[in-house]
Design an enzyme around this catalytic site. Structure first.
Site, PDB file in Angstrom:
ATOM      1  N   HIS A 210      -5.615   3.833  -1.797  1.00  0.00           N
ATOM      2  CA  HIS A 210      -6.953   4.169  -1.302  1.00  0.00           C
ATOM      3  C   HIS A 210      -7.328   5.566  -1.784  1.00  0.00           C
ATOM      4  CE1 HIS A 210      -9.685   4.310   2.563  1.00  0.00           C
ATOM      5  NE2 HIS A 210     -10.338   4.649   1.466  1.00  0.00           N
TER       6      HIS A 210
ATOM      7  N   ASP B 169      -0.136   4.497  -0.126  1.00  0.00           N
ATOM      8  CA  ASP B 169      -0.827   5.745   0.242  1.00  0.00           C
ATOM      9  C   ASP B 169       0.095   6.764   0.899  1.00  0.00           C
ATOM     10  OD1 ASP B 169      -3.170   4.594  -0.596  1.00  0.00           O
ATOM     11  OD2 ASP B 169      -3.944   4.197   1.416  1.00  0.00           O
ATOM     12  N   HIS B 170       0.975   6.271   1.777  1.00  0.00           N
ATOM     13  CA  HIS B 170       1.732   7.243   2.573  1.00  0.00           C
ATOM     14  C   HIS B 170       2.902   7.872   1.829  1.00  0.00           C
ATOM     15  CE1 HIS B 170      -1.051   6.832   5.641  1.00  0.00           C
ATOM     16  NE2 HIS B 170      -0.745   5.594   5.954  1.00  0.00           N
TER      17      HIS B 170
ATOM     18  N   ASN C 284       0.852  -1.191   0.000  1.00  0.00           N
ATOM     19  CA  ASN C 284       0.000   0.000   0.000  1.00  0.00           C
ATOM     20  C   ASN C 284       0.892   1.247   0.000  1.00  0.00           C
ATOM     21  OD1 ASN C 284      -1.401   2.282   1.099  1.00  0.00           O
ATOM     22  ND2 ASN C 284      -3.073   0.924   1.649  1.00  0.00           N
TER      23      ASN C 284
ATOM     24  N   GLU D 248     -10.901  -9.469   3.004  1.00  0.00           N
ATOM     25  CA  GLU D 248      -9.665  -9.058   3.673  1.00  0.00           C
ATOM     26  C   GLU D 248      -9.979  -8.887   5.149  1.00  0.00           C
ATOM     27  OE1 GLU D 248      -6.897  -6.207   1.981  1.00  0.00           O
ATOM     28  OE2 GLU D 248      -6.787  -5.176   3.915  1.00  0.00           O
TER      29      GLU D 248
ATOM     30  N   HIS E 134      -3.731  -4.491   7.701  1.00  0.00           N
ATOM     31  CA  HIS E 134      -3.851  -3.347   8.611  1.00  0.00           C
ATOM     32  C   HIS E 134      -2.983  -3.545   9.845  1.00  0.00           C
ATOM     33  CE1 HIS E 134      -5.357   0.329  10.225  1.00  0.00           C
ATOM     34  NE2 HIS E 134      -6.036   0.515   9.107  1.00  0.00           N
TER      35      HIS E 134
ATOM     36  N   ARG F  61      -7.005  12.935   0.772  1.00  0.00           N
ATOM     37  CA  ARG F  61      -5.900  13.372   1.631  1.00  0.00           C
ATOM     38  C   ARG F  61      -4.545  12.838   1.175  1.00  0.00           C
ATOM     39  NH1 ARG F  61      -7.289   9.986   7.083  1.00  0.00           N
ATOM     40  NH2 ARG F  61      -9.305  10.956   6.790  1.00  0.00           N
ATOM     41  N   HIS F  62      -4.558  11.735   0.429  1.00  0.00           N
ATOM     42  CA  HIS F  62      -3.263  11.255  -0.094  1.00  0.00           C
ATOM     43  C   HIS F  62      -3.363  10.930  -1.597  1.00  0.00           C
ATOM     44  CE1 HIS F  62      -5.170   7.587   1.293  1.00  0.00           C
ATOM     45  NE2 HIS F  62      -4.785   7.719   2.543  1.00  0.00           N
TER      46      HIS F  62
ATOM     47  N   GLU G 112      -8.605   0.694  -3.165  1.00  0.00           N
ATOM     48  CA  GLU G 112      -9.421   0.674  -1.949  1.00  0.00           C
ATOM     49  C   GLU G 112     -10.390   1.855  -2.005  1.00  0.00           C
ATOM     50  OE1 GLU G 112      -6.799   0.339   1.409  1.00  0.00           O
ATOM     51  OE2 GLU G 112      -8.350   1.033   2.786  1.00  0.00           O
TER      52      GLU G 112
ATOM     53  N   ARG H  35       3.105  18.953   0.981  1.00  0.00           N
ATOM     54  CA  ARG H  35       3.594  20.163   0.317  1.00  0.00           C
ATOM     55  C   ARG H  35       2.810  20.479  -0.953  1.00  0.00           C
ATOM     56  NH1 ARG H  35       8.749  22.101   1.665  1.00  0.00           N
ATOM     57  NH2 ARG H  35       8.870  21.919   3.918  1.00  0.00           N
TER      58      ARG H  35
ATOM     59  N   ARG I  51      -9.480   8.163  -1.098  1.00  0.00           N
ATOM     60  CA  ARG I  51     -10.419   8.602  -0.056  1.00  0.00           C
ATOM     61  C   ARG I  51     -11.243   9.769  -0.564  1.00  0.00           C
ATOM     62  NH1 ARG I  51      -8.833   6.453   5.276  1.00  0.00           N
ATOM     63  NH2 ARG I  51     -10.635   7.617   5.992  1.00  0.00           N
TER      64      ARG I  51
ATOM     65  N   THR J 107      -7.025   6.460   9.918  1.00  0.00           N
ATOM     66  CA  THR J 107      -6.924   5.363   8.952  1.00  0.00           C
ATOM     67  C   THR J 107      -8.186   4.520   9.098  1.00  0.00           C
ATOM     68  OG1 THR J 107      -5.582   3.464   8.246  1.00  0.00           O
ATOM     69  CG2 THR J 107      -5.599   3.930  10.600  1.00  0.00           C
ATOM     70  N   THR J 108      -8.376   3.540   8.217  1.00  0.00           N
ATOM     71  CA  THR J 108      -9.590   2.720   8.281  1.00  0.00           C
ATOM     72  C   THR J 108      -9.700   2.077   9.669  1.00  0.00           C
ATOM     73  OG1 THR J 108      -9.094   2.223   5.977  1.00  0.00           O
ATOM     74  CG2 THR J 108     -10.899   0.997   6.983  1.00  0.00           C
TER      75      THR J 108
HETATM   76  N1  PXP Z   1      -6.006  -2.847   4.361  1.00  0.00           N
HETATM   77  C1  PXP Z   1      -6.871  -1.814   4.488  1.00  0.00           C
HETATM   78  C2  PXP Z   1      -8.314  -2.070   4.202  1.00  0.00           C
HETATM   79  C3  PXP Z   1      -6.437  -0.530   4.851  1.00  0.00           C
HETATM   80  O1  PXP Z   1      -7.317   0.476   4.952  1.00  0.00           O
HETATM   81  C4  PXP Z   1      -5.062  -0.323   5.060  1.00  0.00           C
HETATM   82  C5  PXP Z   1      -4.577   1.051   5.398  1.00  0.00           C
HETATM   83  O2  PXP Z   1      -4.756   1.908   4.331  1.00  0.00           O
HETATM   84  C6  PXP Z   1      -4.200  -1.418   4.916  1.00  0.00           C
HETATM   85  C7  PXP Z   1      -4.691  -2.670   4.588  1.00  0.00           C
HETATM   86  C8  PXP Z   1      -2.728  -1.268   5.155  1.00  0.00           C
HETATM   87  O3  PXP Z   1      -2.573  -0.971   6.519  1.00  0.00           O
HETATM   88  P1  PXP Z   1      -1.173  -0.463   7.049  1.00  0.00           P
HETATM   89  O4  PXP Z   1      -0.886   0.832   6.390  1.00  0.00           O
HETATM   90  O5  PXP Z   1      -1.398  -0.330   8.530  1.00  0.00           O
HETATM   91  O6  PXP Z   1      -0.182  -1.516   6.703  1.00  0.00           O
END
Ligand code: PXP
Length: 241
Positions: A43, A9-10, A7, A151, A190, A49-50, A70, A18, A45, A100-101
């Protein structure tokens, strides 16, 4: 072999801090592939946000392994998914204030809305997984929607790891067995990290883990020395003018 979904996203979270063009999650996805990712998860959203719509479009076009988008079940976002055609759509609940979720979908009580999203996505050939707490009732309800995968939410297990994860791990095992028995693919994710991942990976029937925060965090750490050394070298080469 258990598939690893990374994932990213971050990576986009850092870029959005920025509102600039770097670091680009699309480039991060390519590097994750080179590292051995079997899939790239992102994801979109509602508050953007990301990950941005532009990222979704480019990721689906450029990622060679499977893509896993996602999303919440709202019709506008489902429409974006139907147009962009990732390999998978992962349906999650989404709260505006959450960091987060925070939990799984409530298929038992929100089945109609979820069913509508599942049908639209599957109708255009996108495979669907539902993010669920490891609760047998939710899994039984999910099976009735004919989704491709569940999941399991490993957040509570990850939190319990600081103390005693035994009970949460057992909940995941029992729920995982039910997912497999009902003919769906078993995924989990997660809060998984380099310390707590192995017992979850060892759950019978586990096919895929989605991991984000821990991998992006580690990428920052293992890359810091080189990034600073490169800037140091640049400065060392400067001649006064
Ligand atoms: N699965 C789902 C449904 C999530 O929302 C996330 C976080 O975006 C993840 C997996 C990954 O979680 P983590 O970033 O804590 O590894």
């Amino acid at each position: 072999m258990i598939e690893l979904g990374v994932n990213i996203d971050h990576v986009a979270t850092v870029r959005q801090a920025r509102r600039t063009y770097e670091p680009d999650p699309v480039i991060a996805a390519g590097l994750a592939e080179q590292g051995g990712a079997d899939g790239i998860t992102f994801h979109l959203r509602e508050d953007r946000r990301h990950i941005q719509a532009r990222d979704v479009e480019l990721l689906v076009k450029t990622v060679a392994v499977k893509t896993n988008l996602e999303i919440a079940c709202d019709p506008a976002t489902v429409q974006i998914a139907c147009q962009s055609r990732p390999t998978w759509a992962l349906l999650v609940p989404e709260g505006r204030q959450e960091v987060t979720t925070e939990g799984g979908l409530d298929v038992r009580n929100d089945g109609g809305r979820i069913m509508e999203a599942v049908q639209r996505l599957r109708g255009v050939g996108i495979k669907v997984s539902l993010f669920l707490d490891p609760e047998p009732d939710q899994i039984t309800a999910a099976a009735k929607l004919k989704v491709d995968a569940v999941e399991l939410h490993t957040g509570p297990y990850a939190l319990a790891c600081c103390d005693d994860p035994g009970l949460e791990l057992e909940r995941l095992r029992v729920a995982g067995a039910l997912v497999c028995q009902r003919g769906m693919r078993l995924h989990a994710g997660h809060g998984l990290n380099y310390v707590n991942v192995r017992p979850v990976a060892a759950i019978r029937g586990m096919r895929e883990l989605n991991i984000g925060h821990a991998i992006v965090s580690r990428a920052v750490m293992v890359g810091m020395r080189q990034a600073v050394a490169e800037m140091r070298r640049l400065l060392d080469l400067v001649q006064p003018v």
